[in-house]
Enzyme design. Structure first.
Site, mmCIF file in Angstrom:
data_model
loop_
_atom_site.group_PDB
_atom_site.id
_atom_site.type_symbol
_atom_site.label_atom_id
_atom_site.label_comp_id
_atom_site.label_asym_id
_atom_site.label_seq_id
_atom_site.Cartn_x
_atom_site.Cartn_y
_atom_site.Cartn_z
ATOM 1 N N GLU A 13 0.821 -1.212 0.000
ATOM 2 C CA GLU A 13 0.000 0.000 0.000
ATOM 3 C C GLU A 13 0.856 1.264 0.000
ATOM 4 O O GLU A 13 0.569 2.219 -0.727
ATOM 5 C CB GLU A 13 -0.923 0.036 1.233
ATOM 6 N N CYS A 42 -2.866 -2.741 7.328
ATOM 7 C CA CYS A 42 -2.424 -2.660 8.717
ATOM 8 C C CYS A 42 -2.591 -1.219 9.210
ATOM 9 O O CYS A 42 -2.921 -0.329 8.421
ATOM 10 C CB CYS A 42 -0.962 -3.100 8.813
ATOM 11 N N CYS A 62 -0.512 1.347 7.132
ATOM 12 C CA CYS A 62 -1.049 1.576 5.796
ATOM 13 C C CYS A 62 -2.395 2.290 5.851
ATOM 14 O O CYS A 62 -2.675 3.160 5.023
ATOM 15 C CB CYS A 62 -1.149 0.257 5.040
#
Length: 149
Positions: free
Chosen positions: A56, A84, A87
């Protein structure tokens, strides 16, 4: 939305690039308002020894360079695994309009699995769609981790 599935297939192709390097197979693409791919990324954390080497982050950086702006407010990210916290924070800061992901990350997901970060009181909340080609995305990860053990 068939279009979302088509775009997720392209993110899966990015994930396969990570797999070929022995990286956790996560891939991402970003499209602009015209449907043009302006960012691509796949995990390179081990290869480059960079903690921020997530698909990402790499895709966001490439898209921002393409747009010559950090604001990606008309763009959509397709990513094979639930982002996560790092990101998700980058997604918020880049002002991405939409995030479409495949598999859930029960250990580190920041969209819904561990914490719904996009529901917190930040100044931007992207639209989120999940489970797009979930089985295909999850299988890449499951197969990768089975081979490690």
């Amino acid at each position: 939305m068939l279009y979302d599935e088509e775009m997720m297939l392209l993110a899966i192709e990015e994930a396969k690039k990570a797999l070929a390097l022995g990286e956790v197979p996560v891939g991402a693409i970003i499209i602009d308002e015209n449907g043009e791919i302006i960012g691509r990324g796949y995990n390179t954390r081990e290869t480059e020894q960079r903690p921020t080497g997530h698909a990402e982050i790499i895709a966001i950086e490439e898209a921002a360079q393409h747009k010559k702006s950090w604001r990606l407010s008309e763009c959509t990210m397709y990513v094979t695994l639930e982002p996560c916290p790092m990101c998700a924070g980058a997604i918020i800061n880049a002002r991405l309009k939409r995030v479409v992901y495949g598999a859930f990350d029960e250990n580190g997901g920041a969209c819904s699995s561990v914490i719904p970060l996009f529901e917190e009181k930040f100044g931007h909340k992207p639209l989120v769609r999940s489970r797009i080609l979930e089985k295909e995305c999850a299988a890449l990860l499951t197969d990768f981790f089975k081979k490690l053990r």
